[in-house]
Design a protein around this motif. Structure first.
Motif, PDB file in Angstrom:
ATOM      1  N   TYR A  80      -1.303   9.997   9.207  1.00 49.38           N
ATOM      2  CA  TYR A  80      -2.394   9.337   8.501  1.00 49.38           C
ATOM      3  C   TYR A  80      -1.926   8.027   7.882  1.00 49.38           C
ATOM      4  O   TYR A  80      -0.851   7.943   7.299  1.00 49.38           O
ATOM      5  N   PHE A  81      -2.792   7.021   8.019  1.00 46.22           N
ATOM      6  CA  PHE A  81      -2.503   5.717   7.436  1.00 46.22           C
ATOM      7  C   PHE A  81      -3.633   5.297   6.510  1.00 46.22           C
ATOM      8  O   PHE A  81      -4.809   5.391   6.861  1.00 46.22           O
ATOM      9  N   CYS A  82      -3.249   4.803   5.359  1.00 44.30           N
ATOM     10  CA  CYS A  82      -4.173   4.119   4.475  1.00 44.30           C
ATOM     11  C   CYS A  82      -3.988   2.627   4.676  1.00 44.30           C
ATOM     12  O   CYS A  82      -2.858   2.163   4.934  1.00 44.30           O
ATOM     13  N   ALA A  83      -5.059   1.860   4.564  1.00 45.44           N
ATOM     14  CA  ALA A  83      -4.965   0.417   4.768  1.00 45.44           C
ATOM     15  C   ALA A  83      -5.924  -0.290   3.825  1.00 45.44           C
ATOM     16  O   ALA A  83      -6.917   0.292   3.377  1.00 45.44           O
ATOM     17  N   SER A  84      -5.624  -1.537   3.524  1.00 51.01           N
ATOM     18  CA  SER A  84      -6.506  -2.302   2.646  1.00 51.01           C
ATOM     19  C   SER A  84      -6.559  -3.759   3.072  1.00 51.01           C
ATOM     20  O   SER A  84      -5.649  -4.265   3.743  1.00 51.01           O
ATOM     21  N   SER A  85      -7.644  -4.424   2.673  1.00 48.20           N
ATOM     22  CA  SER A  85      -7.761  -5.867   2.881  1.00 48.20           C
ATOM     23  C   SER A  85      -8.695  -6.430   1.819  1.00 48.20           C
ATOM     24  O   SER A  85      -9.395  -5.673   1.134  1.00 48.20           O
ATOM     25  N   VAL A 131       0.874  -1.168   0.000  1.00 50.24           N
ATOM     26  CA  VAL A 131       0.000   0.000   0.000  1.00 50.24           C
ATOM     27  C   VAL A 131       0.914   1.220   0.000  1.00 50.24           C
ATOM     28  O   VAL A 131       1.784   1.333   0.867  1.00 50.24           O
ATOM     29  N   THR A 132       0.710   2.088  -0.974  1.00 52.85           N
ATOM     30  CA  THR A 132       1.612   3.225  -1.163  1.00 52.85           C
ATOM     31  C   THR A 132       0.863   4.525  -0.925  1.00 52.85           C
ATOM     32  O   THR A 132      -0.188   4.768  -1.535  1.00 52.85           O
ATOM     33  N   GLN A 133       1.411   5.341  -0.053  1.00 52.54           N
ATOM     34  CA  GLN A 133       0.829   6.648   0.238  1.00 52.54           C
ATOM     35  C   GLN A 133       1.774   7.750  -0.191  1.00 52.54           C
ATOM     36  O   GLN A 133       2.990   7.618  -0.057  1.00 52.54           O
ATOM     37  N   GLY A 145     -11.505  -7.935   2.109  1.00 49.23           N
ATOM     38  CA  GLY A 145     -12.854  -7.494   2.403  1.00 49.23           C
ATOM     39  C   GLY A 145     -12.903  -6.976   3.819  1.00 49.23           C
ATOM     40  O   GLY A 145     -11.899  -7.023   4.531  1.00 49.23           O
ATOM     41  N   PRO A 146     -14.051  -6.473   4.259  1.00 51.15           N
ATOM     42  CA  PRO A 146     -14.144  -5.922   5.617  1.00 51.15           C
ATOM     43  C   PRO A 146     -14.027  -6.983   6.689  1.00 51.15           C
ATOM     44  O   PRO A 146     -13.689  -6.688   7.821  1.00 51.15           O
ATOM     45  N   GLY A 147     -14.283  -8.222   6.327  1.00 52.15           N
ATOM     46  CA  GLY A 147     -14.225  -9.278   7.326  1.00 52.15           C
ATOM     47  C   GLY A 147     -13.206 -10.336   7.005  1.00 52.15           C
ATOM     48  O   GLY A 147     -13.362 -11.503   7.367  1.00 52.15           O
ATOM     49  N   SER A 148     -12.148  -9.957   6.313  1.00 51.45           N
ATOM     50  CA  SER A 148     -11.234 -10.982   5.809  1.00 51.45           C
ATOM     51  C   SER A 148      -9.902 -11.026   6.525  1.00 51.45           C
ATOM     52  O   SER A 148      -8.961 -11.597   6.033  1.00 51.45           O
ATOM     53  N   GLY A 149      -9.811 -10.431   7.699  1.00 51.73           N
ATOM     54  CA  GLY A 149      -8.573 -10.607   8.441  1.00 51.73           C
ATOM     55  C   GLY A 149      -7.642  -9.426   8.328  1.00 51.73           C
ATOM     56  O   GLY A 149      -8.042  -8.275   8.463  1.00 51.73           O
ATOM     57  N   GLU A 150      -6.376  -9.713   8.033  1.00 51.97           N
ATOM     58  CA  GLU A 150      -5.338  -8.710   8.152  1.00 51.97           C
ATOM     59  C   GLU A 150      -5.587  -7.477   7.299  1.00 51.97           C
ATOM     60  O   GLU A 150      -5.982  -7.568   6.135  1.00 51.97           O
ATOM     61  N   LEU A 151      -5.328  -6.347   7.913  1.00 55.46           N
ATOM     62  CA  LEU A 151      -5.360  -5.066   7.225  1.00 55.46           C
ATOM     63  C   LEU A 151      -3.917  -4.682   6.911  1.00 55.46           C
ATOM     64  O   LEU A 151      -3.075  -4.666   7.796  1.00 55.46           O
ATOM     65  N   PHE A 152      -3.647  -4.429   5.640  1.00 55.06           N
ATOM     66  CA  PHE A 152      -2.302  -4.039   5.221  1.00 55.06           C
ATOM     67  C   PHE A 152      -2.204  -2.517   5.256  1.00 55.06           C
ATOM     68  O   PHE A 152      -3.018  -1.832   4.638  1.00 55.06           O
ATOM     69  N   PHE A 153      -1.180  -2.017   5.917  1.00 56.92           N
ATOM     70  CA  PHE A 153      -1.037  -0.572   6.089  1.00 56.92           C
ATOM     71  C   PHE A 153      -0.008   0.017   5.138  1.00 56.92           C
ATOM     72  O   PHE A 153       1.018  -0.616   4.836  1.00 56.92           O
ATOM     73  N   GLY A 154      -0.268   1.244   4.732  1.00 52.47           N
ATOM     74  CA  GLY A 154       0.752   2.033   4.060  1.00 52.47           C
ATOM     75  C   GLY A 154       1.760   2.531   5.078  1.00 52.47           C
ATOM     76  O   GLY A 154       1.626   2.301   6.279  1.00 52.47           O
ATOM     77  N   GLU A 155       2.760   3.252   4.599  1.00 55.36           N
ATOM     78  CA  GLU A 155       3.862   3.684   5.475  1.00 55.36           C
ATOM     79  C   GLU A 155       3.518   4.906   6.310  1.00 55.36           C
ATOM     80  O   GLU A 155       4.295   5.286   7.169  1.00 55.36           O
ATOM     81  N   GLY A 156       2.393   5.508   6.046  1.00 58.51           N
ATOM     82  CA  GLY A 156       1.988   6.659   6.829  1.00 58.51           C
ATOM     83  C   GLY A 156       2.349   7.973   6.161  1.00 58.51           C
ATOM     84  O   GLY A 156       3.350   8.078   5.441  1.00 58.51           O
ATOM     85  N   SER A 157       1.516   8.987   6.393  1.00 61.20           N
ATOM     86  CA  SER A 157       1.750  10.339   5.877  1.00 61.20           C
ATOM     87  C   SER A 157       1.645  11.307   7.044  1.00 61.20           C
ATOM     88  O   SER A 157       0.592  11.398   7.674  1.00 61.20           O
ATOM     89  N   ARG A 158       2.757  11.971   7.309  1.00 58.27           N
ATOM     90  CA  ARG A 158       2.768  12.901   8.448  1.00 58.27           C
ATOM     91  C   ARG A 158       2.417  14.284   7.936  1.00 58.27           C
ATOM     92  O   ARG A 158       3.172  14.882   7.173  1.00 58.27           O
ATOM     93  N   LEU A 159       1.267  14.784   8.380  1.00 59.66           N
ATOM     94  CA  LEU A 159       0.741  16.053   7.898  1.00 59.66           C
ATOM     95  C   LEU A 159       0.770  17.082   9.019  1.00 59.66           C
ATOM     96  O   LEU A 159       0.299  16.820  10.123  1.00 59.66           O
ATOM     97  N   THR A 160       1.292  18.262   8.706  1.00 65.04           N
ATOM     98  CA  THR A 160       1.287  19.390   9.636  1.00 65.04           C
ATOM     99  C   THR A 160       0.552  20.546   8.983  1.00 65.04           C
ATOM    100  O   THR A 160       0.899  20.937   7.864  1.00 65.04           O
ATOM    101  N   VAL A 161      -0.459  21.063   9.681  1.00 64.31           N
ATOM    102  CA  VAL A 161      -1.213  22.203   9.179  1.00 64.31           C
ATOM    103  C   VAL A 161      -0.924  23.403  10.079  1.00 64.31           C
ATOM    104  O   VAL A 161      -1.207  23.369  11.271  1.00 64.31           O
ATOM    105  N   LEU A 162      -0.355  24.445   9.484  1.00 63.95           N
ATOM    106  CA  LEU A 162       0.025  25.621  10.280  1.00 63.95           C
ATOM    107  C   LEU A 162      -1.084  26.671  10.292  1.00 63.95           C
ATOM    108  O   LEU A 162      -1.898  26.730   9.360  1.00 63.95           O
TER     109      LEU A 162
END
Lengths: 113, 120
Positions: free
Chosen positions: A89-94, A4-6, A96-113
């Motif tokens: 922020y993390f994006c994740a996929s699997s 999963v790519t963010q 289906g909603p009931g199919s077990g492991e959720l694969f995560f992206g590497e995360g996006s660090r957002l700063t709002v000034l």
């Protein structure tokens, strides 16, 4: 490689300037989801999608939009970012909603000034 | 009420020793899954191990094992032979409505985490 790519991984922006965080998965997963992680609050679900053109609110959807026009992509849109949306922020996929492991992206660090 | 409770905000363990990270959960579903994720200081979420509610045997993955006690609703993570690289935050998580397509929003509910520090 299954992933999963963010993008972007890091972003500093200013209040009110629209931004999009992209998320793409190459595993043909039907289910995709966005989370935000804040100190002391853990990870909380923002939006999720069961399949193309099917999206729904999670626990903390205010201030965010999503779309799912293609199976592999699930962008997170901040129309008018505010400082309280500063988060990891993390994006994740699997399969289906009931199919077990959720694969995560590497995360996006957002700063709002 | 919290669905996932991790009572240890921080723990120390000596290198090469075993350590147990506690996790209790609360659900009325019969079908659910329990997960452990590792988050190093770099921030990514690394999947470690999974236990389904119907699995009779405890899950194991290399040095990781999950001590699943269904009646007590606990799912403790055991790390054997700790290494310096194990220092990280560890999150227990639960997914309800497993195997029921359309029966849940698929949300992975996380605990607050345990920060593990491995001492040389």
């Amino acid at each position: 490689e299954a992933q999963v790519t963010q993008n972007p991984r890091y972003l500093i922006t200013v209040t009110g300037k629209k931004l999009t965080v992209t998320c793409s998965q190459n595993m043909n997963h039907e289910y995709m989801s966005w989370y935000r992680q804040d100190p002391g609050l853990g990870l909380r679900q923002i939006y999720y999608s069961m399949n193309v053109e099917v999206t729904d609110k999670g626990d903390v959807p205010e201030g965010y939009k999503v779309s799912r026009k293609e199976k592999r992509n699930f962008p997170l849109i901040l129309e008018s970012p505010s400082p309280n949306q500063t988060s990891l922020y993390f994006c994740a996929s699997s399969l289906g909603p009931g199919s077990g492991e959720l694969f995560f992206g590497e995360g996006s660090r957002l700063t709002v000034l | 009420a919290q669905k996932i409770t991790q009572t240890q905000p921080g723990m120390f363990v000596q290198e090469k020793e075993a350590v147990t990270l506690d996790c209790t959960y609360d659900t009325s579903d019969q079908s659910y899954g329990l997960f452990w994720y590792k988050q190093p200081s770099s921030g990514e979420m690394i999947f470690l191990i999974y236990q389904g509610s119907y699995d009779e045997q405890n899950a194991t993955e290399g040095r990781y094992s999950l001590n699943f006690q269904k009646a007590r609703k606990s799912a403790n993570l055991v790390i054997s032979a700790s290494q310096l690289g194990d220092s990280a935050m560890y999150f227990c998580a639960m997914r309800e409505g497993l195997f029921l397509y359309g029966g849940s929003q698929g949300n992975l509910i996380f605990g607050k985490g345990t920060k593990l520090s491995v001492k040389p």
